[in-house]
Design an enzyme around this catalytic site. Structure first.
Site, short mmCIF file in Angstrom:
data_model
loop_
_atom_site.label_atom_id
_atom_site.label_comp_id
_atom_site.label_asym_id
_atom_site.label_seq_id
_atom_site.Cartn_x
_atom_site.Cartn_y
_atom_site.Cartn_z
CG HIS C 317 118.40 28.75 -56.99
ND1 HIS C 317 119.41 29.14 -57.82
CD2 HIS C 317 117.30 28.65 -57.78
CE1 HIS C 317 118.94 29.27 -59.06
NE2 HIS C 317 117.67 28.99 -59.06
N GLY C 318 118.84 29.48 -52.34
CA GLY C 318 118.42 29.21 -50.97
C GLY C 318 119.59 29.27 -50.02
#
Lengths: 317, 57, 389
Positions: C317-318
């Site tokens: 996600h990041g």
């Protein structure tokens, strides 16, 4: 769903879209640029017109100026307007009239040599003024190609597009209200949040100095709408004045810098090509009460400035 | 709750089967106006649009 | 941006969908390929990545060529997986790992780093194809069919993450119900845009305050309000994106699987993950959790597998420590729920207990969003302000 039903859905939606446009056209007929347009077209005789963005809208006091000069003036300043919009305001005043004898163009810092391009797709809210006027006045400032011009000419007939700023303003008001929940209310004046006005000015002295030098060294010309406005004024025999508007005393250090001084000399030289006189009023106001925020003059400040402006214009002539 | 979900999904274009009680004979009329309303909302709120949160990932 | 731009609809979606419908079957894949390539170049240049980002279109072409080597039980499939992972790691995680392992100002840092458009999503589709080809779970398809699969622009940038075995049948025989597809597809796109503009974007009025300055100044109830607003915003934002993607695919007559199914109505965290970003959850299950042993190993191993899967989910996600913590938070939730479910085989159906389960799940998910939206020092400050002072 069959093709006939789908076609009927499209027709109903188109009808709804058309009605929506009619409703918007009517419902948003009193937005700021609409009111300004009507005021400029229906005005009584005037000798002087003041053009600019919010610095003129707030700073040019018609009554004070008229009292001091013995002439009739009109304030065509439009808050948050880009130069193309200011040019349209100028055209609205002067297009079919011959009574205007002087034009005052108000600006500040390096604005008139800011070559940041404008695009018609970004025109909305106060900047929607060109959509209501003759398109030939604005098309060259907002369109980059022939195709762009065609789309512009079509889009300006759709109120949902031209009046979208009126809708967005209402949504923005809601967002600001929600965003402000739990915080002390932000101070506002007629141009928006007072704290936002600081964003209009460069706050870094080094950057400000560098910018001035770079404009002079690269001989950046006046932005097109301003250059055109001044040229037209000259052709029509209208005396033109560009005023560097007063700014608060805490900005003095910026205007004492060599970069700014060189810029003023350069600007004077640029303006001389159209016979325009530069009035440097940047340091005219010392008092805090003369300002409504970090950029705009208060009513008191506007009255003082306009009185002094009329004297300066007489001297300059 | 199930009924609400069925209505939301049909009006949102998710499902093909209309919920019970949906006036099928005037679907074309209802969706014509529904599209107008949605378009009006889009036009009204699109001024401050931000990028989609997941887009960079 | 992209899905909320005029260019997306006028230059790409409507022309490509109409042409796709009109051309004979043999040309359909090429319509998707050309429109997808044009889309990639246009939005790389105008939105992210710039000219170099546009050059990354070459990655798709290389993948399509390389994928012709894939066969059941072939080693080339593993090489395909590795090269997809390398692409992902280099572009997305290089600087993160440099900062973590060496130092934030390491000379190894890639100073002009950029993210190619949709990298997290297309690399997962590359990996899926390689693994499934090796396992013989999908047919190869032709070169153009596979290229159309990876260049299908409605799902290219942010999913839903497709499966080739789902896409191929729909590509080979797309829906011919023009009217129904256009009505449903348009309705879905319009509703997606309204969700995004009229609700998710308005909620930024609250969520923009999730920074250390505002958190320090705010009252406790406001912190709660902002976190709830973020929970709502991210759901509406991402589900609206999926709505537009699925609605766009429908205009082509192609079906793409659902990505969200009312996740905020779920009454436990396992169920939540089956309803939230469904295509990612299925991908993680099939290509991380099951290869690690899934749930057919000892319970401690299952728990470790769950934590590892959600750790990778967080990292995906990041590239940030907060995302890793977010992933582990959810991993812990899944572990606890699994342990709980094993000791409570017949949960009571009483409404009060259902409500309590829902409340607990929502609270858990909302606390997790704090790690998603803020960096670790800020999130610590947030919880300190919320629970202690």
């Amino acid at each position: 769903m069959n093709i006939r039903n789908l076609a009927a859905t499209f027709v109903i939606a188109l009808f709804g879209f058309f009605t929506l446009n009619l409703g918007l056209d009517y419902g948003l007929r009193n937005t700021v640029p609409h009111v300004l347009q009507r005021r400029l077209l229906n005005r009584v005789t005037a000798d002087v017109v003041a053009i600019g963005n919010s610095v003129i809208a707030s700073g040019f006091d018609v009554a004070a100026f008229d009292r001091a000069s013995g002439m009739h003036s009109i304030n065509a300043g439009l808050g948050a307007a880009e130069f193309a919009q200011q040019y349209v305001a100028w055209k609205l005043v002067t297009n079919e009239r011959t009574d205007i004898k002087q034009v005052v163009f108000g600006t500040f810092d390096y604005s008139v040599t800011n070559t940041k391009p404008t695009k018609w797709t970004t025109w909305h809210s106060n900047n929607a003024l060109p959509f209501y006027a003759d398109p030939s006045w604005s098309i060259r400032y907002g369109c980059a190609s022939r195709a762009d011009e065609v789309v512009y000419l079509l889009a300006r007939r759709v109120p949902l597009f031209t009046e979208r700023g009126g809708l967005w303003t209402k949504v923005e008001t809601l967002r600001r209200y929600l965003g402000g929940v739990g915080f002390p209310a932000a101070q506002i004046n007629r141009f928006g949040r007072i704290s936002d006005s600081k964003l209009l000015l460069e706050q870094n002295t080094e950057v400000f100095e560098r910018l001035g030098r770079s404009i002079v060294e690269t001989r950046v010309p006046l932005v097109d709408p301003v250059a055109d406005l001044l040229k037209e004024a000259q052709q029509k025999g209208i005396a033109s004045f560009m005023v560097l508007m007063p700014l608060p005393a805490d900005r003095r250090s910026f205007y004492a810098m060599p970069g700014w001084k060189a810029y003023v000399v350069y600007l004077r030289e640029l303006l001389s090509q159209t016979g325009t006189r530069l009035i440097e009023a940047t340091e005219w106001s010392d008092s805090r009460e003369d300002f409504a925020d970090f950029v705009h003059l208060s009513e008191i400040g506007a009255a003082k400035f306009s009185t002094r402006l009329s004297e300066a214009m007489q001297c300059a002539k | 709750m199930t009924t609400i979900i069925q209505w939301c999904e049909y009006l949102g274009g998710v499902t093909d089967t209309p919920p019970r009680g949906f006036p099928m004979h005037i679907t074309w009329l209802l969706f014509g106006f529904w599209w107008t309303l949605l378009t009006a909302l889009i036009a009204m709120f699109c001024g401050q649009s931000s990028k989609f949160i997941y887009i960079d990932f | 941006m992209i899905f909320n731009t005029f260019s997306y609809f006028m230059l790409f979606l409507f022309p490509a969908a109409v042409v796709f419908r009109l051309v004979p079957q043999t040309w359909k894949a090429w319509v998707i390929i050309t429109s997808g390539a044009a889309f990639y170049v246009f939005f790389s240049i105008t939105a992210v990545g710039g000219f170099l980002g546009a050059v990354c279109l070459g990655l798709f072409l290389w993948e399509a060529v390389f994928s012709r080597l894939y066969h059941p039980a072939s080693r080339w499939c593993w090489i395909g997986v590795i090269q997809a992972l390398i692409i992902l790691v280099v572009f997305k995680y290089w600087n993160f790992f440099c900062a973590l392992v060496v130092s934030p100002d390491s000379p190894w840092r890639w100073t002009d780093a950029f993210l190619p458009l949709g990298i997290s999503f297309f690399t997962f589709e590359f990996i899926h194809y390689a693994v499934d080809r090796r396992a013989g779970k999908t047919e190869a398809g032709t070169f153009s069919e596979y290229l159309a699969f990876i260049l299908f622009f409605p799902t290219m940038v942010a999913g839903p993450i497709k499966r080739f075995q789902d896409f191929l049948p729909t590509l080979r025989s797309p829906s011919t119900k023009w009217a129904a597809d256009f009505e449903r597809g348009t309705t879905r796109i319009l509703c997606g845009l309204v969700k995004k503009f009229a609700i998710a974007d308005v909620l930024t009025a609250f969520t923009m305050h999730l920074n250390s300055t505002d958190i320090s100044a705010a009252q406790r109830w406001l912190l709660l309000l902002w976190l709830l607003a973020y929970a709502l915003q991210i759901y509406l934002d991402f589900s609206s994106y999926s709505d537009i993607a699925i609605g766009s695919a429908r205009l082509f007559g192609l079906s793409v699987k659902e990505n969200f199914d009312w996740p905020y109505l779920c009454t436990n965290i396992t169920e939540f993950w089956r309803h939230w970003h469904i295509s990612l959850t299925k991908w993680l299950t099939d290509y991380i959790f099951i290869p690690l042993g899934g749930s057919r190993v000892s319970q401690p191993r299952v728990y470790a597998n769950l934590l590892m899967t959600m750790f990778i989910s967080g990292l995906w996600h990041g590239a940030g420590l907060n995302f890793i913590v977010w992933g582990l938070w959810h991993g812990s939730g899944l572990v606890i729920h699994r342990a709980w479910s094993r000791s409570h085989l017949n949960p009571s159906p009483s409404q009060a207990k259902k409500f309590a389960s829902w409340l607990l799940t929502m609270t858990f998910v909302c606390i997790g969003w704090a790690f998603f939206v803020m960096d670790l020092p800020t999130v610590m400050l947030f919880f300190r302000r919320l629970f202690i002072q």
